[in-house]
Design a protein around this motif. Structure first.
Motif, PDB file in Angstrom:
ATOM      1  N   LEU A  94      39.560  14.482   3.991  1.00 61.27           N
ATOM      2  CA  LEU A  94      38.239  14.473   4.617  1.00 61.27           C
ATOM      3  C   LEU A  94      37.789  15.878   5.003  1.00 61.27           C
ATOM      4  CD1 LEU A  94      35.848  12.894   5.694  1.00 61.27           C
ATOM      5  CD2 LEU A  94      37.144  12.478   7.804  1.00 61.27           C
ATOM      6  N   ALA A 247      36.068  15.177  12.623  1.00 64.92           N
ATOM      7  CA  ALA A 247      36.549  14.414  11.473  1.00 64.92           C
ATOM      8  C   ALA A 247      37.311  13.171  11.923  1.00 64.92           C
ATOM      9  CB  ALA A 247      37.438  15.296  10.599  1.00 64.92           C
ATOM     10  N   LEU A 250      35.191  10.156  12.324  1.00 68.00           N
ATOM     11  CA  LEU A 250      34.794   9.508  11.070  1.00 68.00           C
ATOM     12  C   LEU A 250      35.886   8.574  10.569  1.00 68.00           C
ATOM     13  CD1 LEU A 250      33.169  12.539   9.215  1.00 68.00           C
ATOM     14  CD2 LEU A 250      32.038  10.787  10.603  1.00 68.00           C
ATOM     15  N   LEU A 251      37.138   8.989  10.719  1.00 67.38           N
ATOM     16  CA  LEU A 251      38.236   8.125  10.282  1.00 67.38           C
ATOM     17  C   LEU A 251      38.293   6.844  11.107  1.00 67.38           C
ATOM     18  CD1 LEU A 251      41.155  10.649   9.650  1.00 67.38           C
ATOM     19  CD2 LEU A 251      39.728   9.512   7.956  1.00 67.38           C
ATOM     20  N   ASP A 253      35.588   5.410  12.487  1.00 63.44           N
ATOM     21  CA  ASP A 253      34.315   4.687  12.408  1.00 63.44           C
ATOM     22  C   ASP A 253      34.510   3.365  11.671  1.00 63.44           C
ATOM     23  OD1 ASP A 253      31.580   3.965  11.155  1.00 63.44           O
ATOM     24  OD2 ASP A 253      31.073   5.567  12.560  1.00 63.44           O
ATOM     25  N   PRO A 257      34.953   6.931   6.794  1.00 63.29           N
ATOM     26  CA  PRO A 257      34.402   8.280   6.657  1.00 63.29           C
ATOM     27  C   PRO A 257      33.207   8.350   5.719  1.00 63.29           C
ATOM     28  CG  PRO A 257      36.532   8.103   5.547  1.00 63.29           C
ATOM     29  CD  PRO A 257      36.357   6.849   6.360  1.00 63.29           C
TER      30      PRO A 257
END
Length: 448
Positions: A94, A247, A250-251, A253, A257
């Motif tokens: 990512l 970041a 995002l993982l 979420d 991502p």
């Protein structure tokens, strides 16, 4: 203590109430007032201008060293580099997404002054570091007549973090400008981030408005993509997005991502600039700093570079990434040096999940080391004892010693200002609002 701190406190004790109460009397914009008033120290912090500027120049050299580490030590292999500093392979993938290979030079170095020089504790890199609105403190204080006179008498100055950041954003947005001479900027958080950090984001919006910038607040799920690839927020085209999400968010979420893919695509197409890209996370990780002090890699640096590292960094080691034998050796060393070490998660913030050796029993320290080995990515760092400074409390008339972590900002143009977080000297080793309710924020003035 510094001589100027002694002079300031002595004047307060002699009855210059206007000076002692200057912070309480200072007028701030409403967003700043709501976000920060209850967390402000009742006096400013003072530093030497020349020493701080020299430290910032050193930070520029250290940044260059950090971004060279994958090439120097791992032949450019980011997966090996990530493994060495304890970054999960999913996160490595990512962090590489949407990057250029050359991260933006934007960050905040957190440092103690030990009475002799600055020592770097962390180098937080990327647009999510926050704090650019704190220069509002300085201007509000200068508008109080008694402090304004004190500042003029002693030649005090400050670098306006907000003004420096506004200049950076204008420059970075130029390739994607679409609606006029000034960019429209989105300050974008992860999902649910506005509820948690909205007050600070409004204070940032206010600070940027004072610099003439139109900054809009939103979350990743609020942003849409036009047919031409440009991002919009509530129908307004965005020329630049200031990434306020990490970041790791995002993982976590629910959408994965992929929720950030529109940002990456718009950036790659030149329609909306993403500032900064996620690759900053490779180098703001505390474990990256530990590679610089690890003797296994010293031959990769020349004499000047080694001198820079020795000047700035305390001893540190990653408690992972060295194979079972290497980890066992580091753990044994950490057990022996408990009273001299602190354990930090490499990608953590605010002092969360941090273990302080000199505040722990031997049993607690053994348990902390077990957590570090199990979770990976932890860094053991040598204790730095900060210089204490006296703080006069106008409410009680008492004077107490406080310590401060200086947050020194750096951009492509160099030194971009300083703010500080402070604790009472006996208020615990972790200086951070997220983990210590006694922490206070403060603006920093420099003296020639």
């Amino acid at each position: 203590m510094t001589e100027l701190s002694r002079i300031f406190v002595d004047e307060c004790l002699r009855g210059n109430g206007g000076l002692g109460e200057a912070v309480a009397r200072a007028e701030f914009p409403p967003g700043f007032e709501k976000a920060w008033r209850s967390y402000l120290l009742p006096r400013p912090w003072f530093v030497g201008a020349a020493e701080t500027e020299a430290f910032a120049r050193d930070l520029g050299g250290l940044f260059d060293l950090l971004v060279s580490l994958p090439r120097r030590l791992f032949d450019g292999d980011m997966e090996r580099y990530g493994a060495a500093i304890g970054i999960d392979p999913r996160l490595v993938s990512l962090l590489r997404r949407g990057g250029s290979g050359v991260p933006d030079r934007l960050g905040r170095a957190d440092a103690y002054h030990d009475g002799t020089s600055y020592k770097l504790l962390e180098f937080n890199l990327g647009s999510e570091v926050g704090g650019l609105e704190l220069a509002v403190f300085n201007q509000g204080l200068l508008d109080v007549p008694e402090f304004g006179a004190f500042a003029r008498e002693h030649g005090l100055g400050h670098v306006d973090i907000g003004a420096r950041m506004a200049a950076v954003l204008r420059e970075r947005a130029k390739p994607a400008l679409s609606g006029g001479a000034e960019p429209v900027v989105g300050l974008i958080e992860g999902r649910g981030g506005v509820a948690a950090y909205g007050r600070m984001m409004v204070a940032t919006q206010e600070a940027m408005a004072a610099q003439g910038l139109d900054l809009r607040i939103g979350e990743v799920g609020d942003v849409r993509t036009r047919a031409d690839g440009k991002l919009t927020l509530d129908g307004t085209p965005l020329d630049l997005v200031v990434r306020n999400f990490a970041a790791g968010q995002l993982l976590e979420d629910p959408a994965g991502p992929e929720v950030a893919e529109p940002f990456f695509r718009a950036h790659e197409a030149g329609r909306t600039v993403l500032f900064t890209t996620l690759e900053s996370g490779f180098y703001g990780n505390k474990s990256a700093l530990s590679l610089l002090t690890d003797p296994r890699w010293s031959a990769a640096f020349d004499a000047d570079e080694r001198a820079l590292v020795e000047r700035l960094l305390p001893w540190s080691r990653t408690v992972s990434g060295a194979g079972p034998a290497g980890v066992a050796e580091i753990v044994d060393l950490c057990r022996e040096r408990r009273e001299e070490l602190i354990l930090k998660p490499g990608a953590g913030y605010g002092g969360l999940d941090t273990f302080v050796g000199w505040e722990s029993t031997e049993a607690e320290w053994r348990a902390a080391l077990a957590v570090a080995v199990e979770h990976g990515g932890y860094v053991a760092q040598e204790r730095v004892v900060p210089r204490a400074e006296p703080v006069y409390d106008p409410a009680t008339g008492a004077v107490e010693d406080w310590i401060a972590v200086l947050g020194v900002f750096l951009t492509d143009d160099g030194y971009a200002g300083t703010h500080a977080r402070a604790n009472r000297a006996d208020g615990g080793a972790i200086v951070g609002l997220s983990s210590n309710p006694g922490t206070r924020m403060v603006g920093v003035f420099s003296q020639p």
